[in-house]
Design a protein around this motif. Structure first.
Motif, PDB file in Angstrom:
ATOM      1  N   ASP A  56      -7.762   2.697  -8.944  1.00  0.00           N
ATOM      2  CA  ASP A  56      -7.250   3.373 -10.143  1.00  0.00           C
ATOM      3  C   ASP A  56      -5.745   3.609 -10.067  1.00  0.00           C
ATOM      4  O   ASP A  56      -5.109   3.857 -11.080  1.00  0.00           O
ATOM      5  N   ARG A  57      -5.172   3.558  -8.880  1.00  0.00           N
ATOM      6  CA  ARG A  57      -3.740   3.803  -8.684  1.00  0.00           C
ATOM      7  C   ARG A  57      -2.921   2.524  -8.583  1.00  0.00           C
ATOM      8  O   ARG A  57      -1.700   2.579  -8.509  1.00  0.00           O
ATOM      9  N   LEU A  58      -3.572   1.400  -8.492  1.00  0.00           N
ATOM     10  CA  LEU A  58      -2.856   0.154  -8.226  1.00  0.00           C
ATOM     11  C   LEU A  58      -1.872  -0.201  -9.331  1.00  0.00           C
ATOM     12  O   LEU A  58      -2.182  -0.053 -10.516  1.00  0.00           O
ATOM     13  N   PRO A  59      -0.703  -0.717  -8.951  1.00  0.00           N
ATOM     14  CA  PRO A  59       0.199  -1.280  -9.949  1.00  0.00           C
ATOM     15  C   PRO A  59      -0.516  -2.446 -10.645  1.00  0.00           C
ATOM     16  O   PRO A  59      -1.433  -3.047 -10.088  1.00  0.00           O
ATOM     17  N   ALA A  60      -0.091  -2.771 -11.846  1.00  0.00           N
ATOM     18  CA  ALA A  60      -0.773  -3.781 -12.667  1.00  0.00           C
ATOM     19  C   ALA A  60      -0.966  -5.106 -11.929  1.00  0.00           C
ATOM     20  O   ALA A  60      -2.042  -5.702 -11.989  1.00  0.00           O
ATOM     21  N   ASP A  61       0.058  -5.573 -11.205  1.00  0.00           N
ATOM     22  CA  ASP A  61      -0.080  -6.868 -10.534  1.00  0.00           C
ATOM     23  C   ASP A  61      -1.138  -6.837  -9.423  1.00  0.00           C
ATOM     24  O   ASP A  61      -1.827  -7.810  -9.183  1.00  0.00           O
TER      25      ASP A  61
ATOM     26  N   ILE B 173       0.808  -1.214   0.000  1.00  0.00           N
ATOM     27  CA  ILE B 173       0.000   0.000   0.000  1.00  0.00           C
ATOM     28  C   ILE B 173       0.849   1.275   0.000  1.00  0.00           C
ATOM     29  O   ILE B 173       0.403   2.319  -0.472  1.00  0.00           O
ATOM     30  N   HIS B 174       2.085   1.189   0.481  1.00  0.00           N
ATOM     31  CA  HIS B 174       2.970   2.360   0.482  1.00  0.00           C
ATOM     32  C   HIS B 174       3.210   2.885  -0.938  1.00  0.00           C
ATOM     33  O   HIS B 174       3.498   4.063  -1.117  1.00  0.00           O
ATOM     34  N   GLU B 175       3.088   2.010  -1.933  1.00  0.00           N
ATOM     35  CA  GLU B 175       3.385   2.378  -3.315  1.00  0.00           C
ATOM     36  C   GLU B 175       2.418   3.412  -3.885  1.00  0.00           C
ATOM     37  O   GLU B 175       2.752   4.080  -4.858  1.00  0.00           O
ATOM     38  N   PHE B 176       1.224   3.543  -3.307  1.00  0.00           N
ATOM     39  CA  PHE B 176       0.225   4.414  -3.943  1.00  0.00           C
ATOM     40  C   PHE B 176      -0.609   5.237  -2.957  1.00  0.00           C
ATOM     41  O   PHE B 176      -1.635   5.791  -3.338  1.00  0.00           O
ATOM     42  N   THR B 177      -0.152   5.370  -1.711  1.00  0.00           N
ATOM     43  CA  THR B 177      -0.889   6.193  -0.747  1.00  0.00           C
ATOM     44  C   THR B 177      -0.001   7.270  -0.126  1.00  0.00           C
ATOM     45  O   THR B 177      -0.242   7.696   1.001  1.00  0.00           O
ATOM     46  N   GLY B 178       0.973   7.746  -0.857  1.00  0.00           N
ATOM     47  CA  GLY B 178       1.888   8.764  -0.331  1.00  0.00           C
ATOM     48  C   GLY B 178       1.211  10.070   0.030  1.00  0.00           C
ATOM     49  O   GLY B 178       1.742  10.843   0.832  1.00  0.00           O
TER      50      GLY B 178
END
Length: 178
Positions: free
Chosen positions: A93-98, A16-21
């Motif tokens: 909508d922000r999730l990485p493809a995987d 979750i750190h990847e897209f909730t900055g």
């Protein structure tokens, strides 16, 4: 249930750190799960779903939620037009493809939160209204004694004037005055 410092969430490599900055950590809690091992997170989620829901919470918790939902109805904070997918884009909508291909987890009539993703060691659900976009992150964390514990972190992002703390509201108001 034990309240933890922010580093109990930020110090682990959650996806979750990847897209909730742009969200802030509001609270992090640990729920002791004696004897739980590394692969028991799905079992814990299933138990929570079975026991979950507002109807199964203590009376003070039900009362506080009832007051909040009544205020939301009076002030129009919780209209569908203010929620996820309407006023606020979903974290999906922000999730990485995987992660977009990962299971979301089941919808629940008992919770007002929408599933974002569910993995073997973490899950996220979101809610938005006219005041805040919030995320409930559940993570499965190892303990020094070899057991694992459930950690719940609430992330928030103000959504609108009433979602900001009073110091931000006055700063915003004063900066827009003629």
């Amino acid at each position: 249930m034990t309240r933890l410092g922010t580093s109990a969430y930020t110090g682990l490599p959650w996806r979750i750190h990847e897209f909730t900055g742009d969200f802030q950590v509001e609270d992090t809690w640990a729920f002791r799960t004696p004897g739980a091992g590394p692969g028991d997170f799905p079992v814990m989620l299933a138990a929570m779903r079975e026991r979950g829901g507002l109807a199964n919470q203590p009376a003070p918790v039900r009362f506080l939620f009832a007051v909040r939902w009544k205020l939301g109805a009076i002030f129009g904070w919780d209209k569908p037009s203010a929620g996820v997918g309407a006023r606020v884009a979903s974290l999906r909508d922000r999730l990485p493809a995987d992660l977009r291909d990962a299971p979301r987890g089941p919808d629940s009539e008992q919770l007002p939160l929408t599933p974002v993703y569910e993995l073997g060691t973490e899950a996220a659900r979101e809610l938005a209204n006219k005041t805040v976009h919030t995320v409930m992150h559940l993570g499965w964390a190892p303990r020094p004694d070899g057991d694992h514990e459930l950690r719940m972190t609430v992330l928030v992002k103000p959504n609108g004037l009433f979602g900001r703390p009073p110091s931000h509201r006055s700063a915003t108001w004063s900066s827009t005055r003629p």
